[in-house]
Design a protein around this motif. Structure first.
Motif, PDB file in Angstrom:
ATOM      1  N   PHE A  18      -5.423  -6.812 -10.717  1.00  0.00           N
ATOM      2  CA  PHE A  18      -5.939  -6.228 -11.958  1.00  0.00           C
ATOM      3  C   PHE A  18      -6.916  -7.171 -12.639  1.00  0.00           C
ATOM      4  O   PHE A  18      -7.954  -6.743 -13.169  1.00  0.00           O
ATOM      5  CB  PHE A  18      -4.760  -5.893 -12.880  1.00  0.00           C
ATOM      6  CG  PHE A  18      -5.154  -5.150 -14.106  1.00  0.00           C
ATOM      7  CD1 PHE A  18      -5.604  -3.832 -14.036  1.00  0.00           C
ATOM      8  CD2 PHE A  18      -5.099  -5.751 -15.354  1.00  0.00           C
ATOM      9  CE1 PHE A  18      -5.977  -3.130 -15.178  1.00  0.00           C
ATOM     10  CE2 PHE A  18      -5.469  -5.057 -16.496  1.00  0.00           C
ATOM     11  CZ  PHE A  18      -5.903  -3.744 -16.411  1.00  0.00           C
ATOM     12  N   SER A  19      -6.598  -8.501 -12.643  1.00  0.00           N
ATOM     13  CA  SER A  19      -7.498  -9.476 -13.283  1.00  0.00           C
ATOM     14  C   SER A  19      -8.807  -9.621 -12.515  1.00  0.00           C
ATOM     15  O   SER A  19      -9.862  -9.897 -13.094  1.00  0.00           O
ATOM     16  CB  SER A  19      -6.803 -10.833 -13.391  1.00  0.00           C
ATOM     17  OG  SER A  19      -6.531 -11.370 -12.109  1.00  0.00           O
ATOM     18  N   MET A  20      -8.762  -9.434 -11.179  1.00  0.00           N
ATOM     19  CA  MET A  20      -9.979  -9.510 -10.388  1.00  0.00           C
ATOM     20  C   MET A  20     -10.845  -8.266 -10.584  1.00  0.00           C
ATOM     21  O   MET A  20     -12.082  -8.341 -10.618  1.00  0.00           O
ATOM     22  CB  MET A  20      -9.635  -9.661  -8.910  1.00  0.00           C
ATOM     23  CG  MET A  20      -8.953 -10.981  -8.561  1.00  0.00           C
ATOM     24  SD  MET A  20     -10.007 -12.418  -8.848  1.00  0.00           S
ATOM     25  CE  MET A  20     -11.249 -12.160  -7.589  1.00  0.00           C
ATOM     26  N   ALA A  21     -10.220  -7.113 -10.736  1.00  0.00           N
ATOM     27  CA  ALA A  21     -10.981  -5.878 -10.903  1.00  0.00           C
ATOM     28  C   ALA A  21     -11.518  -5.728 -12.315  1.00  0.00           C
ATOM     29  O   ALA A  21     -12.637  -5.218 -12.519  1.00  0.00           O
ATOM     30  CB  ALA A  21     -10.111  -4.673 -10.544  1.00  0.00           C
ATOM     31  N   TYR A  22     -10.732  -6.157 -13.290  1.00  0.00           N
ATOM     32  CA  TYR A  22     -11.134  -6.052 -14.685  1.00  0.00           C
ATOM     33  C   TYR A  22     -11.088  -7.448 -15.305  1.00  0.00           C
ATOM     34  O   TYR A  22     -10.084  -7.843 -15.908  1.00  0.00           O
ATOM     35  CB  TYR A  22     -10.219  -5.097 -15.449  1.00  0.00           C
ATOM     36  CG  TYR A  22     -10.205  -3.714 -14.884  1.00  0.00           C
ATOM     37  CD1 TYR A  22     -11.169  -2.786 -15.256  1.00  0.00           C
ATOM     38  CD2 TYR A  22      -9.223  -3.341 -13.964  1.00  0.00           C
ATOM     39  CE1 TYR A  22     -11.144  -1.496 -14.720  1.00  0.00           C
ATOM     40  CE2 TYR A  22      -9.200  -2.066 -13.432  1.00  0.00           C
ATOM     41  CZ  TYR A  22     -10.167  -1.150 -13.818  1.00  0.00           C
ATOM     42  OH  TYR A  22     -10.151   0.116 -13.282  1.00  0.00           O
ATOM     43  N   TYR A  23     -12.166  -8.182 -15.107  1.00  0.00           N
ATOM     44  CA  TYR A  23     -12.214  -9.564 -15.575  1.00  0.00           C
ATOM     45  C   TYR A  23     -12.327  -9.583 -17.089  1.00  0.00           C
ATOM     46  O   TYR A  23     -13.333  -9.144 -17.668  1.00  0.00           O
ATOM     47  CB  TYR A  23     -13.414 -10.286 -14.961  1.00  0.00           C
ATOM     48  CG  TYR A  23     -13.464 -11.759 -15.306  1.00  0.00           C
ATOM     49  CD1 TYR A  23     -12.657 -12.671 -14.646  1.00  0.00           C
ATOM     50  CD2 TYR A  23     -14.324 -12.206 -16.306  1.00  0.00           C
ATOM     51  CE1 TYR A  23     -12.702 -14.010 -14.961  1.00  0.00           C
ATOM     52  CE2 TYR A  23     -14.379 -13.550 -16.636  1.00  0.00           C
ATOM     53  CZ  TYR A  23     -13.563 -14.448 -15.957  1.00  0.00           C
ATOM     54  OH  TYR A  23     -13.612 -15.782 -16.297  1.00  0.00           O
ATOM     55  N   SER A  24     -11.229 -10.106 -17.710  1.00  0.00           N
ATOM     56  CA  SER A  24     -11.235 -10.234 -19.169  1.00  0.00           C
ATOM     57  C   SER A  24     -10.165 -11.230 -19.558  1.00  0.00           C
ATOM     58  O   SER A  24      -9.321 -11.637 -18.749  1.00  0.00           O
ATOM     59  CB  SER A  24     -10.984  -8.877 -19.843  1.00  0.00           C
ATOM     60  OG  SER A  24      -9.670  -8.422 -19.539  1.00  0.00           O
ATOM     61  N   LYS A  25     -10.186 -11.622 -20.845  1.00  0.00           N
ATOM     62  CA  LYS A  25      -9.194 -12.588 -21.321  1.00  0.00           C
ATOM     63  C   LYS A  25      -7.787 -11.987 -21.282  1.00  0.00           C
ATOM     64  O   LYS A  25      -6.801 -12.681 -21.003  1.00  0.00           O
ATOM     65  CB  LYS A  25      -9.534 -13.024 -22.743  1.00  0.00           C
ATOM     66  CG  LYS A  25     -10.756 -13.924 -22.826  1.00  0.00           C
ATOM     67  CD  LYS A  25     -10.973 -14.400 -24.240  1.00  0.00           C
ATOM     68  CE  LYS A  25     -12.176 -15.351 -24.328  1.00  0.00           C
ATOM     69  NZ  LYS A  25     -12.404 -15.848 -25.688  1.00  0.00           N
ATOM     70  N   ILE A  26      -7.702 -10.700 -21.544  1.00  0.00           N
ATOM     71  CA  ILE A  26      -6.364 -10.067 -21.570  1.00  0.00           C
ATOM     72  C   ILE A  26      -5.721 -10.089 -20.190  1.00  0.00           C
ATOM     73  O   ILE A  26      -4.549 -10.424 -20.031  1.00  0.00           O
ATOM     74  CB  ILE A  26      -6.491  -8.622 -22.083  1.00  0.00           C
ATOM     75  CG1 ILE A  26      -6.943  -8.614 -23.547  1.00  0.00           C
ATOM     76  CG2 ILE A  26      -5.153  -7.894 -21.938  1.00  0.00           C
ATOM     77  CD1 ILE A  26      -7.137  -7.237 -24.121  1.00  0.00           C
ATOM     78  N   THR A  27      -6.508  -9.750 -19.171  1.00  0.00           N
ATOM     79  CA  THR A  27      -5.947  -9.756 -17.819  1.00  0.00           C
ATOM     80  C   THR A  27      -5.606 -11.167 -17.363  1.00  0.00           C
ATOM     81  O   THR A  27      -4.620 -11.387 -16.651  1.00  0.00           O
ATOM     82  CB  THR A  27      -6.935  -9.122 -16.847  1.00  0.00           C
ATOM     83  OG1 THR A  27      -8.192  -9.827 -16.913  1.00  0.00           O
ATOM     84  CG2 THR A  27      -7.179  -7.656 -17.196  1.00  0.00           C
TER      85      THR A  27
END
Length: 394
Positions: A18-27
């Motif tokens: 999920f963090s790789m697909a949606y790069y953001s601070k939350i992920t």
């Protein structure tokens, strides 16, 4: 716990994807928290384990064997994190098998709390044992971290033998016969309690000749039968560590206790010899002595070195006993011959613990001694065998 760890691994992979697909601070924070949880959980569990405690609710337990009871254990969680659950590894008497076994107990404890658990317990054999809490396990709330520590907490527990109640009349004929023999042996002694008038059937050796000469009437010496009578109990005690050996030893002890108590209730003193050469056989002459004897027999060790029953009979001073009670699971020609010889001097109960239930080839019903064929380990088996032996002798 394995399933929880697999699920946690899948969660880590999902967060990473999920963090790789949606790069953001939350992920990234979510992935960091998921990865950091095992370390934080390990620290919390270790701290919780340091302060966790468990103990038995009693200092000592004394209870009759084969009697079910609740063994109480108290657990403490003085930490801010709940113990869900705390696992205790214990050595306890199992309520189903009646033997000591390793048991795992699970207790869920909120933060800063205590809890008690009752464990159904029962033991089939008498003796002194030790209940133990050997290890404590703590797991984290997600059940992926499990940490343990060795723990030492124990409590002594004594399982008492059963107390069989026998009919006191079993000694009636033995008392009469032994008393007559003692009168004959004591006719020349001046230790009688009083004198009385002559009655038909009295033995001439019991005549008090000096008083008879003074009063010109036959006067008979009368002895105190209660204080004169004495029973010697010989126990063929040879306990093995297996279940059959422990059951046999328990029956020997419980039978001895039953005869001693019955004799004591009839005013007959007893000595009990279990073949232990290290000490003097106990003498049971009052209620306190009987209770001390009962306590001693309750915790008789399994590794006690004892002599065989034939040697005990050969060493016995039969002149000091009016009744001889032999308790054994042996039935040999040599032993029967020893019992026959002893029966010429005293009244003998040959209590044969026939725990196998096999039929006996030899016919011992008409011998001079009372042969008690006990077929089982229950109180009813002993009572039935005694009734049959007395009826057969009569």
């Amino acid at each position: 716990m394995v399933r929880n760890r697999v699920l946690y691994g899948l969660t880590v992979l999902a967060c990473f994807g999920f963090s790789m697909a949606y790069y953001s601070k939350i992920t990234q924070i979510l992935l960091f928290v998921v990865l950091l949880y095992p370390l934080l959980a390990l620290i919390m569990v270790i701290l919780q384990l340091i302060f966790a405690k468990a103990e038995f609710c009693a200092d000592r337990i004394v209870i009759q064997k084969e009697l079910s009871f609740g063994l109480m254990i108290r657990a403490h969680n003085p930490f801010i994190i709940p113990a869900v659950p705390m696992e205790l590894v214990c050595s306890l008497p199992d309520g189903d098998t009646g033997l000591f076994a390793e048991k795992r107990l699970f207790i869920s404890l909120p933060a800063f709390s205590n809890a008690e658990i009752s464990v159904k317990s029962l033991h089939r054999f008498r003796g002194g044992f030790t209940c133990e809490i050997r290890k404590i396990y703590i797991v984290d709330p997600l059940r992926i971290i499990r940490v343990s520590k060795k723990y030492e907490c124990s409590i002594p527990i004594v399982f008492l033998p059963r107390r069989f109640e026998l009919d006191g009349s079993i000694f009636q004929s033995a008392v009469e016969q032994s008393y007559a023999q003692k009168q004959l042996h004591s006719a020349d002694k001046e230790d009688f309690s009083h004198v009385r008038d002559y009655r038909d059937g009295d033995i001439l050796q019991m005549v008090h000749w000096k008083l008879t000469a003074k009063q010109d009437e036959l006067m008979i010496k009368q002895y105190d039968s209660t204080n004169d009578l004495h029973a010697a109990v010989l126990c063929d005690y040879d306990q093995k560590s297996d279940a059959a050996g422990m059951a046999r030893a328990d029956m020997v002890i419980e039978t001895a206790i039953a005869f001693v108590k019955t004799a004591f209730d009839r005013g007959i003193h007893s000595t009990v010899n279990i073949g232990d050469l290290s000490g003097k056989p106990p003498f049971i002459g009052d209620r306190g002595a009987f209770e001390r004897f009962f306590d001693m027999m309750s915790v008789m060790p399994t590794d006690l070195e004892t002599e065989d029953i034939i040697s005990m009979i050969d060493r016995l001073d039969k002149s000091g006993a009016a009744i001889l009670i032999i308790i054994t699971d042996k039935l040999t020609d040599e032993l029967i011959e020893r019992v026959k010889n002893a029966a010429q001097q005293v009244t003998v109960f040959y209590v044969y613990l026939n725990l196998s239930g096999q039929s006996i080839e030899a016919d011992l019903a008409n011998e001079r001694f009372l042969f008690v064929n006990v077929m089982g380990t229950s109180e009813d088996a002993l009572k039935t065998a005694l009734a049959q032996s007395i009826t057969g002798a009569g």
